[in-house]
Write an enzyme that holds these catalytic residues in place. Structure first.
Site, short mmCIF file in Angstrom:
data_model
loop_
_atom_site.label_atom_id
_atom_site.label_comp_id
_atom_site.label_asym_id
_atom_site.label_seq_id
_atom_site.Cartn_x
_atom_site.Cartn_y
_atom_site.Cartn_z
N GLU A 88 52.12 32.72 38.04
CA GLU A 88 51.85 34.35 38.33
C GLU A 88 53.05 34.81 37.38
O GLU A 88 53.66 36.07 37.71
CB GLU A 88 51.95 34.54 39.54
CG GLU A 88 51.18 33.97 40.59
CD GLU A 88 49.72 34.06 40.56
OE1 GLU A 88 49.56 35.32 39.95
OE2 GLU A 88 48.96 33.38 40.89
N THR A 93 45.41 31.01 31.49
CA THR A 93 46.45 30.32 30.54
C THR A 93 45.63 29.46 29.66
O THR A 93 44.57 28.76 30.14
CB THR A 93 47.41 29.38 31.65
OG1 THR A 93 47.99 30.50 32.26
CG2 THR A 93 48.59 28.53 30.59
N GLY A 115 43.41 25.93 38.41
CA GLY A 115 43.54 25.37 39.77
C GLY A 115 42.12 25.53 40.10
O GLY A 115 41.66 26.57 40.08
#
Ligand code: FAD
Length: 672
Positions: A463, A187, A226
């Protein structure tokens, strides 16, 4: 397997939160757990006070095995591990403390060696063990599950699925034992759902035989990654690949972002995403790349290769196919997100249903007050989501089995996209309903549902955003539908039922058993058939005016999403009844009967909650009224079994909450 303890020692020092290391932050009163466990040891089921345990009409152990599928002892061993104080819940901790605690917990879980051979060989057994571990961890705390899911599932999964055999053999053992800690950088600030539009560039430089990675503008900064802010040393980086001036689309690279001592490598800048609504144990970060040189053999080259002298080759002819293949690790991610999402729903229902059985409110004058669970209005809030949770778990098990068998094709894409969307929506709705069903107690952090809700919320977005996923489902299956239309009605595969479209229209629902497969399939097929036909007509009308098919799809996006949902809900009913058939044939009549009731309630509530069934003519007004009545009828039938049903989720007392047991004793003055 030796986990790299040196890695974790270093990390614990880096994630410096003294209160976590010395465990001085306050603990909640945990006497309620000892009480429940003492009851268990005395052979008494630790039910809420005054609740008489009904004699289960089905084998609870068998039901649990059906739901969990595999690794029962492993799951129980994790539940046992979570009795270690490191895993006790603590609330109102700082961001730094939550992140540090996640590292501390990860170390203990990794030490069990459970991740050995989950990536290297990618066998069904390895995937099952991996999924069972994540689900067990998610029952303890969602941040921990996501932190590990990013490292092993997204980062490790990308390397093992996108790397060729040589690359896998070289890197996956080090990922499994945490010698190589990683993150997954897809992303960007400007592009999330639209992955094709990402702007990070990887340009192959022939003289140096390296890829030069750059962030060309602020919108291209990697965002939400993350593990990027603190723990990751490596990333699976997605960037537009340029060779000799030609762009070949999005490709994955293995890129070092930090040295082992935690300092960033030259050319990489990393920032924090800061505090989030939940999942604060995960250190999400932002990244910028400036002329970062990535070695030639770090392009993950299972599907596309660049020779040293700059020739691009690919196993796929079209750029679209190549792009689809490069997102394969996301399908696995969606399997995990769906499973983790249902864990949250199962926990919340286990807690709220137990509370609803013991909590009393109002009642006839001078008499004992009535248990909440005995009010039909209360049943109508908790029993339908309970039924849907059973249906979705059994359906999800088909998806898990497909993923574990390594079937990475089109069907996996459709199932994982559609199921992830509907399961995560269902779980969030269930978390909200259970929170309210526990009244003020539902708002106390120690009763778990509130914090679980805020942490789970983002499952609807990552996701793949749920709306975008449903659109993708329709786009993928619509061509199959149109083939049947163009062939003059010779429908095949999933749509073969349309060969008898007239029979489907004429079927008399009122004459059928509302628990039967035929009943559920009829109503779901009618809706799907109506919406796909409607979509075909609307698209044709638009393209006839000269607009592109892409524009026509966008113009019809609301209908596209309705059709996607209709398709996925039909698939779910098909797979669910497939399982029931297997159970029946295997002689598991009692379990099958209970599940059949759950399935009937699930179908009735699905129709009752969505006006689209009426709007598209899938049911008449009379049939809609019958469905509404069925919701109440099946709730009443299931009411005596709700405790047995939540028991079959298999969560021990210490993973539930005080209100699931004796909430009066827990709140007594003597326990201040
Ligand atoms: C906590 C968290 C952790 C994450 N972890 C990672 C990670 O580790 N690695 C990583 O790469 N990414 C990660 N992500 C990013 C995540 O995958 C993206 O947020 C997600 O893909 C959505 O992208 P977006 O946020 O840019 O939203 P957008 O794509 O901008 O969507 C915004 C809204 O627009 C709607 N929308 C978009 N397109 C359409 C359309 N065609 N028609 C109608 N509506 C549309 C969507 O439904 C959504 O409601 C994480 C995100 C969060 C919040």
């Amino acid at each position: 397997m030796n986990i790299s303890d040196a890695t974790f020692q270093r990390l614990e020092a880096e994630f410096n939160a003294p209160s976590v290391r010395s465990s001085t932050s306050p603990l909640l009163n945990r006497q309620w757990i000892s009480d429940a466990e003492a009851q268990q040891r005395a052979g008494v089921n630790p039910f809420p006070p005054g609740v008489v345990a009904p004699r289960p009409v089905f084998d609870i152990k068998k039901m649990r095995e059906l739901l969990d599928m595999n690794n029962f002892a492993l799951r129980d061993s994790f539940y046992e591990l979570f009795k270690n104080p490191v895993f006790f819940p603590r609330y109102n901790e700082s961001l730094a403390e939550q992140r540090a605690r996640t590292i501390q917990r990860w170390r203990l879980i990794a030490k069990t060696g459970v991740f050995h051979n989950t990536l290297q060989t990618f066998t069904a057994e390895g995937r099952q063990r991996y999924e069972a571990t994540l689900e067990s961890v998610g029952a303890m705390e969602h941040s921990m599950e996501i932190k590990m899911g990013v490292h092993y599932g997204l980062f490790g999964g990308t390397v093992s699925l996108m790397g060729d055999d040589e690359q896998c053999a070289k890197w996956t053992p080090k990922i499994e034992n945490c010698q190589m800690l990683g993150c997954f950088a897809m992303t960007e600030l400007g592009h999330g759902s639209n992955v094709k539009g990402i702007q990070t560039k990887a340009v192959y430089d022939i003289p140096s035989q390296t890829f030069i990675v750059n962030t060309p503008c602020e919108e291209a900064q990697k965002y939400w990654i993350g593990g990027a802010f603190q723990s990751a040393r490596w990333t699976a980086l997605f960037a537009q690949l340029y060779v000799k001036g030609v762009c070949h689309g999005v490709h994955p690279f293995l890129v070092r972002i930090r040295n082992e001592d935690g300092t960033t490598v030259p050319g990489v800048t990393i920032g924090d995403c800061g505090a989030k609504n939940g999942l604060n144990g995960v250190d999400n970060g932002r990244m910028w790349f400036s002329n970062v040189r990535v070695p030639h053999d770090h392009l993950l080259r299972r599907h596309s290769q660049v020779s040293r002298d700059g020739t691009f080759t690919s196993n796929f002819k079209s750029a679209d196919e190549r792009f689809g293949a490069s997102l394969a690790s996301l399908s696995g991610g969606r399997v995990s997100v769906s499973a983790g999402s249902l864990v949250q729903a199962k926990l919340a229902l286990s807690i709220a249903i137990r509370y609803g059985l013991s909590r009393k409110a109002f009642g006839p004058p001078g008499q004992e007050e009535t248990r909440l669970m005995d009010y039909p209005a209360y049943q109508a809030r908790l029993i339908p989501p309970l039924a849907t949770t059973f249906v979705m778990q059994l359906v999800l098990n088909h998806l898990k089995a497909k993923w574990q068998r390594g079937e990475l094709g089109r069907e996996l894409h459709v199932w994982s996209s559609g199921f992830k969307a509907l399961i995560s929506w269902h779980s969030l709705q269930t978390l909200q309903e259970t929170r309210e069903a526990c009244g003020g107690q539902g708002y106390k952090s120690e009763n778990r549902i509130g914090p679980m809700k805020t942490s789970h919320d983002v499952a609807l977005t990552y996701e793949g955003d749920n709306h975008v996923l449903l659109q993708a489902v329709t786009k993928t299956v619509f061509s199959e539908f149109m083939k049947g239309v163009r062939s003059g009605g010779n429908f095949k595969g999933h749509f073969a039922y349309l060969k008898d479209a007239e029979g489907l229209r004429q079927a008399d629902l009122s004459g059928m058993d509302a628990r039967s497969a035929a009943f559920a399939l009829t109503v779901m097929r009618r809706r799907e058939a109506a919406l796909f036909a409607r979509l075909a007509a609307d698209l044709q009308k638009r393209t006839a005016t000269g607009v592109s098919s892409l524009q026509a799809f966008n113009d019809c996006a609301v209908l596209v999403e309705d059709a996607g949902r209709a398709h996925v809900e039909l698939l779910m009913v098909e797979l669910f009844h497939h399982t029931l058939g297997d159970l029946q044939r295997g002689g598991e009549t009692e379990v099958a009967d209970m599940l059949r009731l759950c399935g009937a309630l699930h179908t009735a509530r699905t129709v009752d909650e969505q006006v689209v069934f009426l709007r598209c003519g899938a049911v008449s007004v009379g049939e809609a009224q019958m469905m509404h009545a069925n919701v109440g009828r099946f709730c009443e039938t299931l009411r005596p079994h709700v405790l047995s049903l939540v028991e079959s989720f298999g969560y021990p007392p210490h993973l539930l909450a005080p209100i699931a047991f004796d909430y009066v004793a827990h709140n007594s003055k003597s326990r201040l």
